[in-house]
Design an enzyme around this catalytic site. Sequence first.
Site, PDB file in Angstrom:
ATOM      1  N   GLU A 134      -0.494  -5.763   5.540  1.00 13.15           N
ATOM      2  CA  GLU A 134       0.892  -5.601   5.286  1.00 13.15           C
ATOM      3  C   GLU A 134       1.760  -6.635   6.094  1.00 13.15           C
ATOM      4  O   GLU A 134       2.624  -7.452   5.143  1.00 13.15           O
ATOM      5  CB  GLU A 134       1.350  -4.290   5.272  1.00 13.15           C
ATOM      6  CG  GLU A 134       0.905  -3.323   4.349  1.00 13.15           C
ATOM      7  CD  GLU A 134       1.242  -1.976   4.625  1.00 13.15           C
ATOM      8  OE1 GLU A 134       0.962  -0.937   3.638  1.00 13.15           O
ATOM      9  OE2 GLU A 134       1.779  -1.482   5.762  1.00 13.15           O
ATOM     10  N   GLY A 166       5.714  -0.557   0.397  1.00 10.96           N
ATOM     11  CA  GLY A 166       6.619   0.792   0.655  1.00 10.96           C
ATOM     12  C   GLY A 166       6.959   0.660   2.266  1.00 10.96           C
ATOM     13  O   GLY A 166       6.723  -0.396   2.904  1.00 10.96           O
ATOM     14  N   ASP A 172       7.538   3.542   5.774  1.00 14.62           N
ATOM     15  CA  ASP A 172       7.631   4.950   6.219  1.00 14.62           C
ATOM     16  C   ASP A 172       9.151   5.243   6.817  1.00 14.62           C
ATOM     17  O   ASP A 172       9.350   6.353   6.570  1.00 14.62           O
ATOM     18  CB  ASP A 172       6.599   5.188   7.265  1.00 14.62           C
ATOM     19  CG  ASP A 172       5.221   4.996   6.972  1.00 14.62           C
ATOM     20  OD1 ASP A 172       4.761   5.667   6.035  1.00 14.62           O
ATOM     21  OD2 ASP A 172       4.588   4.083   7.573  1.00 14.62           O
ATOM     22  N   LYS A 184       6.018   0.776   9.543  1.00 12.60           N
ATOM     23  CA  LYS A 184       4.872   0.771   8.460  1.00 12.60           C
ATOM     24  C   LYS A 184       3.687   1.009   9.054  1.00 12.60           C
ATOM     25  O   LYS A 184       3.594   0.984  10.255  1.00 12.60           O
ATOM     26  CB  LYS A 184       4.853  -0.516   7.583  1.00 12.60           C
ATOM     27  CG  LYS A 184       6.149  -0.789   6.609  1.00 12.60           C
ATOM     28  CD  LYS A 184       6.153  -1.937   5.931  1.00 12.60           C
ATOM     29  CE  LYS A 184       4.946  -2.131   5.260  1.00 12.60           C
ATOM     30  NZ  LYS A 184       4.212  -1.030   4.222  1.00 12.60           N
ATOM     31  N   THR A 216       4.088   4.757  -3.278  1.00  9.10           N
ATOM     32  CA  THR A 216       5.241   4.224  -4.204  1.00  9.10           C
ATOM     33  C   THR A 216       4.768   2.940  -4.819  1.00  9.10           C
ATOM     34  O   THR A 216       5.367   2.634  -6.134  1.00  9.10           O
ATOM     35  CB  THR A 216       6.471   3.878  -3.245  1.00  9.10           C
ATOM     36  OG1 THR A 216       6.435   4.846  -2.491  1.00  9.10           O
ATOM     37  CG2 THR A 216       7.515   3.518  -4.043  1.00  9.10           C
ATOM     38  N   SER A 261       0.954  -1.162  -0.033  1.00  7.11           N
ATOM     39  CA  SER A 261       0.084   0.006   0.106  1.00  7.11           C
ATOM     40  C   SER A 261       0.829   1.239  -0.120  1.00  7.11           C
ATOM     41  O   SER A 261       1.936   1.233   0.471  1.00  7.11           O
ATOM     42  CB  SER A 261      -0.829   0.032   1.382  1.00  7.11           C
ATOM     43  OG  SER A 261      -1.399  -1.394   1.466  1.00  7.11           O
ATOM     44  N   GLY A 262       0.275   2.409  -0.277  1.00 12.36           N
ATOM     45  CA  GLY A 262       0.825   3.673  -0.320  1.00 12.36           C
ATOM     46  C   GLY A 262       1.196   4.174  -1.725  1.00 12.36           C
ATOM     47  O   GLY A 262       0.676   3.572  -2.789  1.00 12.36           O
TER      48      GLY A 262
HETATM   49  O1  LIG Z   1       2.968   1.165   5.358  1.00 16.03           O
HETATM   50  C1  LIG Z   1       2.252   1.796   4.522  1.00 16.03           C
HETATM   51  C2  LIG Z   1       0.826   1.796   4.572  1.00 16.03           C
HETATM   52  O2  LIG Z   1       0.261   1.594   5.892  1.00 16.03           O
HETATM   53  C3  LIG Z   1       3.010   2.402   3.292  1.00 16.03           C
HETATM   54  O3  LIG Z   1       3.533   1.304   2.614  1.00 16.03           O
HETATM   55  C4  LIG Z   1       3.887   3.518   3.697  1.00 16.03           C
HETATM   56  O4  LIG Z   1       2.820   4.358   4.405  1.00 16.03           O
HETATM   57  C5  LIG Z   1       4.486   3.996   2.830  1.00 16.03           C
HETATM   58  O5  LIG Z   1       3.926   4.742   1.733  1.00 16.03           O
HETATM   59  P1  LIG Z   1       4.434   5.629   0.696  1.00 16.03           P
HETATM   60  O6  LIG Z   1       4.850   4.766  -0.338  1.00 16.03           O
HETATM   61  O7  LIG Z   1       3.303   6.641   0.216  1.00 16.03           O
HETATM   62  O8  LIG Z   1       5.474   6.503   1.265  1.00 16.03           O
END
Ligand SMILES: O=C(CO)[C@H](O)[C@H](O)COP(=O)(O)O
Length: 258
Positions: free
Chosen positions: A118, A97, A99, A109, A43, A40-41
């Site tokens: 995830e 992805g 954080d 995450k 990327t 998710s996210g």
């Molecule tokens: O853990 C996540 C969602 O729960 C995402 O993978 C994480 O927030 C990264 O997101 P992004 O690719 O927008 O930086």
Amino acid sequence: MLDSGSAVALSPIETSKRLAAYTAVDHHVKPEHTTIGIGSGSTVPYVVERIVQQGVEANKNRVFIPTGFQSKLLIIEAGLNLGDVDEFPSIDVTIDGADEVDKDLNCIKGGGACHLREKVLAEAAKTFIVVADYRKNSEYLGTTWAPGVPIEVVPVAYVRVLRHLKEVLGSPNATLRMALKKAGPVVTDNGNFVIDAPFDREKMMNSSKVLTQIKLLTGVVEVGLFCGMAKAAYFGNQDGTVAIRRADGTMEQVVAMQ
Ligand SMILES: O=C(CO)[C@H](O)[C@H](O)COP(=O)(O)O
């Protein structure tokens, strides 16, 4: 939605995300892989985009398993085969992805509140790969990701869990995550709440201890600390290179293929 192949110019950050995602797919999504976890996210759309570029023939016998509502839509809109982890509990590769990622590949995450699913997909995968832009590449967790550790908690327990985090586990600024376009808290895909709990550097240097302590609290469903799970992390850099950090301690910097 997947418009990065169009004439629209991407920002430097988006370009970095795409570099990381494309390189990770090129390295880890191989013709023999038939079950693929999609994280998710912001990327991950580039991950799906690169997988689609492998062609209809490569993807026709593959099943793609989402980590939440957003990635389910991504899979459907890309015309890929949708599956679920209860049907396919063993996954060849999951790409997601993060954080923040530390030097040992421990990750925070859950910025998108999807970390329960995830983690299920990361655990189910033979190979779990993280993709991110350069801002997520840290020596220690909590260096750049300020909100803290995301914790999914059943609604009935959130007050007690919050109190325990503040008074016992050393996170005085732990807060219930509130929704932006709705009055009240963020509600996860599983109907739960999310607490964000920041910890100081000393505690985050032992992130698996923090993970264990939080996970033991009654009502906590999952903690957004992924310790010792990733095989490799791909970070897109501003100079067009991708930094690869692997669980075996090796590091590499490659020029990404567009
Ligand atoms: O853990 C996540 C969602 O729960 C995402 O993978 C994480 O927030 C990264 O997101 P992004 O690719 O927008 O930086």
